[in-house]
Design an enzyme around this catalytic site. Structure first.
Site, PDB file in Angstrom:
ATOM      1  N   GLY A  45      39.623  51.944  33.758  1.00 30.25           N
ATOM      2  CA  GLY A  45      39.928  50.582  34.587  1.00 30.25           C
ATOM      3  C   GLY A  45      38.887  51.087  35.792  1.00 30.25           C
ATOM      4  O   GLY A  45      38.468  52.121  35.971  1.00 30.25           O
ATOM      5  N   GLN A  50      35.474  50.085  44.367  1.00 27.79           N
ATOM      6  CA  GLN A  50      35.031  51.415  43.944  1.00 27.79           C
ATOM      7  C   GLN A  50      33.517  51.520  43.889  1.00 27.79           C
ATOM      8  O   GLN A  50      32.702  52.465  43.868  1.00 27.79           O
ATOM      9  CB  GLN A  50      35.534  51.868  42.732  1.00 27.79           C
ATOM     10  CG  GLN A  50      37.077  52.230  42.459  1.00 27.79           C
ATOM     11  CD  GLN A  50      37.668  52.822  41.377  1.00 27.79           C
ATOM     12  OE1 GLN A  50      37.892  51.863  40.699  1.00 27.79           O
ATOM     13  NE2 GLN A  50      37.465  54.062  41.150  1.00 27.79           N
ATOM     14  N   CYS A  93      41.249  58.845  38.372  1.00 34.97           N
ATOM     15  CA  CYS A  93      40.466  57.772  39.205  1.00 34.97           C
ATOM     16  C   CYS A  93      38.956  58.340  38.981  1.00 34.97           C
ATOM     17  O   CYS A  93      38.830  59.420  39.411  1.00 34.97           O
ATOM     18  CB  CYS A  93      41.085  57.716  40.442  1.00 34.97           C
ATOM     19  SG  CYS A  93      40.296  56.542  41.549  1.00 34.97           S
ATOM     20  N   LEU A  94      38.212  57.410  38.563  1.00 30.61           N
ATOM     21  CA  LEU A  94      36.862  57.697  38.696  1.00 30.61           C
ATOM     22  C   LEU A  94      35.899  57.761  40.097  1.00 30.61           C
ATOM     23  O   LEU A  94      35.380  58.403  40.362  1.00 30.61           O
ATOM     24  CB  LEU A  94      35.963  56.149  38.201  1.00 30.61           C
ATOM     25  CG  LEU A  94      36.474  56.250  36.729  1.00 30.61           C
ATOM     26  CD1 LEU A  94      35.598  54.885  36.434  1.00 30.61           C
ATOM     27  CD2 LEU A  94      36.023  57.251  35.852  1.00 30.61           C
ATOM     28  N   HIS A 135      47.370  50.709  39.379  1.00 26.95           N
ATOM     29  CA  HIS A 135      46.275  51.646  40.052  1.00 26.95           C
ATOM     30  C   HIS A 135      45.214  50.767  40.485  1.00 26.95           C
ATOM     31  O   HIS A 135      44.658  51.085  41.551  1.00 26.95           O
ATOM     32  CB  HIS A 135      45.984  52.631  39.127  1.00 26.95           C
ATOM     33  CG  HIS A 135      44.863  53.623  39.531  1.00 26.95           C
ATOM     34  ND1 HIS A 135      45.079  54.860  39.438  1.00 26.95           N
ATOM     35  CD2 HIS A 135      43.610  53.163  39.814  1.00 26.95           C
ATOM     36  CE1 HIS A 135      44.080  55.466  39.904  1.00 26.95           C
ATOM     37  NE2 HIS A 135      43.068  54.301  40.160  1.00 26.95           N
ATOM     38  N   GLU A 136      44.847  49.804  39.727  1.00 23.00           N
ATOM     39  CA  GLU A 136      43.618  49.158  40.041  1.00 23.00           C
ATOM     40  C   GLU A 136      44.070  48.182  41.164  1.00 23.00           C
ATOM     41  O   GLU A 136      43.247  47.647  41.969  1.00 23.00           O
ATOM     42  CB  GLU A 136      42.915  48.471  39.064  1.00 23.00           C
ATOM     43  CG  GLU A 136      42.559  49.085  37.740  1.00 23.00           C
ATOM     44  CD  GLU A 136      41.662  50.378  38.225  1.00 23.00           C
ATOM     45  OE1 GLU A 136      40.724  50.163  39.254  1.00 23.00           O
ATOM     46  OE2 GLU A 136      41.448  51.279  37.632  1.00 23.00           O
ATOM     47  N   HIS A 139      43.542  49.624  44.380  1.00 19.66           N
ATOM     48  CA  HIS A 139      42.196  49.805  45.131  1.00 19.66           C
ATOM     49  C   HIS A 139      41.882  48.540  45.678  1.00 19.66           C
ATOM     50  O   HIS A 139      41.081  48.590  46.832  1.00 19.66           O
ATOM     51  CB  HIS A 139      41.314  49.898  43.838  1.00 19.66           C
ATOM     52  CG  HIS A 139      41.123  51.026  43.245  1.00 19.66           C
ATOM     53  ND1 HIS A 139      40.546  52.217  44.229  1.00 19.66           N
ATOM     54  CD2 HIS A 139      41.288  51.782  42.259  1.00 19.66           C
ATOM     55  CE1 HIS A 139      40.499  53.313  43.613  1.00 19.66           C
ATOM     56  NE2 HIS A 139      41.070  53.057  42.301  1.00 19.66           N
TER      57      HIS A 139
HETATM   58 ZN    ZN Z   1      41.020  54.534  40.896  1.00 22.46          ZN
END
Ligand code: ZN
Length: 160
Positions: A45, A50, A93-94, A135-136, A139
């Site tokens: 994701g 991000q 998480c990236l 999660h997304e 963000h």
């Molecule tokens: Zn994330």
């Protein structure tokens, strides 16, 4: 084009995204770049904030590597309208390279959003897909995975 991913504690990760109002070629290019960036990472994701882009937009693909075809889903101006059950998943998480933490989420959710052409849709999700969507969605309001951790655990992550 692969775009650079912001890492915590970059302040731009805390900026709430703005509603997308125009569904044009520029938006489609951004979605393409986001997909390329997510697959290269690799991740399941990626949210526009991000990449330092303050828009309420994220993409998800929870198909495993050997699954064909891929299962890319685009969520624009998403809203989780129902959530039930509990589930704990070891999330990454990236924007937090190398860190994984057990996070409490709802088990099943209903999300409504717009697709890349501005068409509204509603989706019921469970399992990994439901977790990634939650999660997304976080963000997009500047919320991060670590906000779900205890104060003690958060300190340990800060130091890592
Ligand atoms: Zn994330």
């Amino acid at each position: 084009m692969i775009r650079p991913i912001l890492f915590y504690p970059d302040k731009r990760l805390r900026e709430p995204g703005k509603e997308v109002e125009v569904f044009d070629a520029e938006l489609h290019q951004l979605i393409e770049d986001m997909a390329e960036t997510m697959y290269a990472a690799p991740g399941v994701g990626l949210a526009a904030p991000q990449l330092g882009i303050s828009k309420r937009l994220f993409i998800v693909d929870v198909a495993s590597d050997d699954e064909e075809p891929s299962d890319l889903r685009v969520f624009i101006n998403p809203e989780i309208i129902a959530a039930e059950g509990e589930s704990v998943f070891n999330e990454g998480c990236l924007s937090f390279p190398g860190i994984r933490e057990d996070i409490d989420r709802a088990e099943r959710i209903t999300v409504k959003a717009f697709d890349r052409d501005g068409k509204p849709f509603e989706l019921e999700a469970e399992g990994l897909l439901a977790i990634v969507i939650q999660h997304e969605t976080d963000h997009l309001s500047g919320e991060l995975m670590i906000d779900h951790l205890s104060v003690l655990r958060r300190r340990l992550v800060h130091r890592a």
